[in-house]
Each structure stands twice: as structure tokens, then as C-alpha cells.
Design an enzyme around this catalytic site. Structure first.
Site, short mmCIF file in Angstrom:
data_model
loop_
_atom_site.label_atom_id
_atom_site.label_comp_id
_atom_site.label_asym_id
_atom_site.label_seq_id
_atom_site.Cartn_x
_atom_site.Cartn_y
_atom_site.Cartn_z
N SER A 52 0.87 -1.18 0.00
CA SER A 52 0.00 0.00 0.00
C SER A 52 0.90 1.23 0.00
O SER A 52 1.87 1.29 0.77
CB SER A 52 -0.91 -0.01 1.23
OG SER A 52 -1.82 1.06 1.13
N GLU A 53 0.62 2.20 -0.86
CA GLU A 53 1.58 3.27 -1.11
C GLU A 53 1.85 4.16 0.10
O GLU A 53 2.82 4.90 0.12
CB GLU A 53 1.21 4.10 -2.34
CG GLU A 53 -0.19 4.64 -2.39
CD GLU A 53 -1.14 3.72 -3.17
OE1 GLU A 53 -1.08 2.49 -2.97
OE2 GLU A 53 -1.95 4.25 -3.95
N ASN A 54 1.01 4.09 1.13
CA ASN A 54 1.28 4.88 2.33
C ASN A 54 2.27 4.18 3.26
O ASN A 54 2.36 4.54 4.44
CB ASN A 54 -0.02 5.22 3.07
CG ASN A 54 -0.81 3.99 3.45
OD1 ASN A 54 -0.97 3.07 2.66
ND2 ASN A 54 -1.31 3.96 4.67
#
Lengths: 217, 222
Positions: A52-54
Site C-alpha cells: 500500500s503506497e502509504n
């Protein structure tokens, strides 16, 4: 026009169809919407690592209500879990995984995919009242392969597989494969090639619902 | 003795000037330095450029700062999100300048600023509206656009544990933009859940070493 009877795939069936093609060992980023559902259809015994890009690598499903952790969210800002072997990183490292070509696959939703692999998924006009792009452009340009999962046509019946995109582009020549509720299509040098179709659907029926010319794979 | 801990918000915000570029950590509300944003609202600096992933929600925090007319420009990847009413009002009324940046380019522009890299090429965004007019070049057969480093005058970050040297640890996905922003600003102010005696943070767990941090304010998140 006489037509055979067929049933389009549901959102869950589309997600399951994508999951079927993800092999063990891949590092995968799933976009918001139907792509998020894909994780639910990868069998637990097949080790696929979701990113997940976060800053979450090794993301698991939504927590049980008692285990909810406000400090652990996905890119859609929903609460998630971390699986055994998972890791947290900061944003620049997270996007280094994306932009550095370390992800085997990204699955995104889209408004349009063109036969040359162009994809539009972030704005529906150049004068959008409040545009927002998030990580879509990084993912589309950076992952080793980009698959799109989307409805074959808009609610108004307009084909989302097109000759050239009309909406603002997310990335040029980026899409490798498209999964819709009617078919699975590869993007090739010669345009869209049909890999698979919904049961009961004929090639001519599919072409009739698609703006771009199709060929059989 | 090095002691970066500050006694109160006024000391944390001291010297923050009008016209400053302020980097604000967080992804949505997770890892967002809410107390420092409130401190900035109270402190009064105006004509600010805010760099953050999102443009606030509701009418508190960043949204309140914008509603008070203190923000000239916002640089972010995803301004439109659930409850971003103030942003949408101001943007539609032409009262707020907006620079949309792909999320990874945003992070990398700040990382570059922190690492002394003035500009870099990336394929992200090539051929799209967001990179119109930027210089391009081809590398290994791939067209790329030139992106410039994005330094801050000030960074407001949220961390979990700190010590008086400004070493920081984070909580799960609360890490997000905070370490990158801490590197990229001239003045980095951290809001932390707890302050530990020097020497008790495991050096292997320190994510942001104190060299990147100037002030530490104890403010446990509820």
C-alpha cells in the site's frame, strides 16, 4: 442483431478472475475500488505480498472489530492489518518500491484504456473542478506490469476500451492487460487481443460493445 | 547539553515567518501533527505555501488554516477527499493556488531536497497534464520529465517516541511522509507521543535521526 445469452461478471467475479492470474511470490499494489477486492480471492496458501503506497508492505485484510488499529490504514484510508513478514516504510521508500520497478504488478481501475495502452483514470476533464491524482501516475509508470480492471462500458453503454483516450491521461502506453465484466484482453502492438470472454458471449457480441477493433489472441 | 525539547507551543512555533513553505506530515489523519497545525493557526503566520498529501477535511486543522485565508498555495497529490469542503470552496472561488503533484514525485522531490539533489528526471507523469511545459529527456529509451527538489522552510511532523537529541520513531502507517519532510526543511518541528531519556531508544529503531530535527514538543495523541 441476434445475440446469444450471456451473463456479465459481477464485481467480485471480476476480482476473482484477476486473482486467478497472480502467481505466488509477486509483490502487488491494488488500487481503490474493484482492485481492492482482488486480495480476497487470492487463496491463503498462495503467498502474494500486497503493498500500500502509504508505507505498508505485507498488508492483510480488514481487522476484526476488536483488533482495529487506527494507526494502520491503506491508501484508501481504510483500516487494515499487517501479515507476518510485513514491514513499514516511509513514503519515499514506499514510492521507490513503485517507481524503481520493484512491484511485479499494479492493478488499477480506469475511465478509459486505449488500444495502444494509454490509460486515463484520474480526471474526466482538463478543467476538473478539484483534481486529485494520488499515486496513480507513479504506479502506472513504475510497476513492472499494469493491469486494469473495470466495467466494459459506462452506465450509458459507451465503450471504455477506445482507439485513443478522450480523458486526461494517467500514463502513456502503460497497460498490459484489461479485465472487464465481459472479457480479458491483452494490449499488444496490434491493439486489443481477446484472451477470455464471459460465458455465452460471442466474439461478435463483444466487438459490438467495443469501440476499438478486437482480434482473437 | 543538546536539548531540542521545547516547553510549550509558543516556543515550538517561534520565528515561523509569513510567506513560509510549510511541509505538513500525515496521510489523511494518520501521522498528521494536529497539535502543531493548531499551533500554527494560533501563531498567526500568513501567505503560506502548504505541502501535504491531502488538503484537510471538515473545518479544523489544515482546512481551518485555509478558511482563515492564511494559505496562498497548496502543493499536494490528493486535495479532494471525503470532507474536503473548505479546499473545494476556496479552489472554486479562485482563492487558493493549487499544484497537483503525483504522490511519489511529491515524496521524491522532498527526499531530493533533503539529500542535496536539486532536480531529477522521472518517467512518472510524462505526457500528462501535470507535467506540461516541463523539460523532457529520454533515458534508456524511456521519455522522462525534469522535476525540481521541494525544500521547506519549516516541517511539521508527528512521531511516536523522541529523545532530547531529536531522534524519532514512528507508529505503523503513521510514518508516511514524516521522515521525508523532516529531512527536507530548514526548521523541523516534531510533535511526539512520548519523550524518553537519551540512550533508551534502540538505535536500530530510530527512523529519523536527530540531525534532521530541531524542536520536539511533547503532545500525546488521544
Amino acid at each position: 442483431m441476434s445475440e446469444t445469452s450471456f451473463t456479465p461478471l459481477s464485481r467480485k467475479q471480476m476480482a476473482a478472475r484477476v486473482a486467478q492470474d497472480i502467481p505466488e511470490g509477486w509483490y502487488v499494489n491494488l488500487g481503490i475500488g474493484i482492485p481492492t477486492l482482488v486480495a480476497d480471492f487470492v487463496p491463503a496458501e498462495r503467498e502474494v505480498v500486497f503493498h500500500s503506497e502509504n508505507g505498508v508492505l505485507g498488508m492483510g485484510p480488514a481487522p476484526a472489530p476488536d483488533d482495529a488499529d487506527p494507526w494502520l490504514i491503506n491508501a484508501g484510508k481504510q483500516q487494515v492489518t499487517l501479515l507476518r513478514g510485513g514491514a513499514y516504510v516511509h513514503h519515499a521508500d514506499s514510492f521507490a518500491m513503485i517507481r524503481g520497478g520493484h512491484l511485479d504488478l499494479c492493478v488499477l481501475g480506469a475511465f478509459e484504456v486505449a488500444e495502444n495502452g494509454d490509460v486515463a483514470n484520474w480526471a474526466t476533464s482538463a478543467n476538473d473542478t478539484a483534481p486529485a491524482v494520488g499515486g496513480a501516475m507513479d504506479l502506472a509508470a513504475g510497476a513492472k506490469r499494469l493491469w486494469v480492471v473495470m466495467e466494459h462500458t459506462t452506465k450509458e453503454g459507451r465503450s471504455k476500451l477506445v482507439h485513443r483516450c478522450g480523458y486526461p491521461l494517467t500514463a502513456m502506453r502503460a497497460v498490459r492487460r484489461v479485465y472487464t465484466n465481459l472479457a480479458v484482453l491483452d494490449v499488444t502492438e496490434q491493439g486489443f487481443a481477446v484472451v477470455d470472454m464471459a460465458p455465452g458471449l460471442s466474439f461478435d457480441d463483444l466487438q459490438a460493445r467495443t469501440d476499438a477493433p478486437l482480434r482473437k489472441a | 547539553m543538546i536539548n531540542k525539547t521545547v516547553r510549550d507551543m509558543a516556543e515550538a512555533m517561534q520565528g515561523l515567518a509569513d510567506g513560509a513553505t510549510v511541509l505538513v506530515g500525515g496521510f489523511g489523519s494518520v501521522g498528521q501533527p494536529d497539535a502543531l497545525i493548531d499551533g500554527l493557526i494560533e501563531q498567526g503566520a500568513k501567505d503560506l505555501t502548504i505541502v501535504a498529501n491531502n488538503a484537510g477535511a471538515g473545518r479544523v486543522g489544515l482546512a481551518r488554516l485555509m478558511e482563515l485565508g492564511r494559505v496562498r498555495k497548496i502543493i499536494c497529490s490528493f486535495p479532494r477527499s471525503a470532507g474536503s469542503v473548505v479546499f473545494e470552496e476556496l479552489y472554486k472561488a479562485g482563492k487558493l493556488e493549487l499544484e497537483i503533484v503525483p504522490q511519489g514525485t511529491l515524496a521524491e522531490r522532498m527526499r531530493a531536497a533533503g539529500a542535496g539533489v536539486p532536480a531529477f528526471y522521472t518517467p512518472t507523469g510524462y505526457g500528462t497534464l501535470l507535467t506540461e511545459g516541463k523539460p523532457t529527456a529520454e533515458f534508456n529509451g524511456r521519455p522522462c520529465v525534469l522535476e525540481h527538489a521541494l525544500p521547506g522552510d519549516v516541517a511539521l511532523v508527528q512521531a511516536h517516541k523522541a529523545d532530547r537529541w531529536g531522534n524519532l520513531t514512528y507508529r505503523r502507517s503513521g510514518r508516511n511522509f514524516n521522515p521525508v519532510m523532516a529531512m527536507a526543511a530548514k526548521l523541523t518541528i516534531a510533535q511526539v507521543d512520548m519523550i524518553e531519556p537519551l540512550g533508551t531508544l534502540d538505535p536500530e529503531e530510530v527512523v529519523t535521526p536527530g540531525i534532521f530535527v530541531d524542536r520536539v514538543l511533547l503532545h500525546p495523541v488521544a
